[in-house]
Design an enzyme around this catalytic site. Structure first.
Site: not given
Length: 115
Positions: A73, A78
């Site tokens: 995730r 990011h």
């Protein structure tokens, strides 16, 4: 606030989307950018729900690779422009199907008052 049972159901729903929509061959996956986007979004949802689960629930279920789920995730959110699309496909094929039964078992073991 989303409770553990709701977050687990979110995970199970997203897992179902990945399993249902992952093609058997990588060429089909590579040729369809909308499919890739759909799969990566649902893998992100799995990770987002997992990191929001209570520490108690995660600690009580060490059979689930929580750290790896959170790491995937994190990479999606990011490092979006550096996503390894082959790794997304491999995750969908290799890691998501076994996660289905692990999460379903946790939900089944919850006390009735929590479900």
């Amino acid at each position: 606030m989303r409770t553990d049972p709701i977050l687990l159901q979110d995970m199970l729903d997203a897992i179902g989307e990945v399993i249902e929509n992952t093609p058997a061959d990588r060429d089909t996956y590579n040729a369809d950018k909308f499919l890739r986007s759909h799969l990566v979004r649902n893998i992100q949802i799995i990770g987002e729900a997992a990191v929001r689960l209570s520490k108690e629930l995660r600690d009580a279920n060490p059979q689930v690779p929580w750290r790896q789920i959170a790491g995937m995730r994190h990479a999606i959110v990011h490092d979006y422009f550096q996503i390894d699309w082959n790794e997304v496909y491999d995750t969908a094929v290799r890691d998501i199907p076994p996660l289905n039964s692990l999460i379903a078992d946790i939900i089944a073991a919850l006390p009735e008052t929590e479900v």
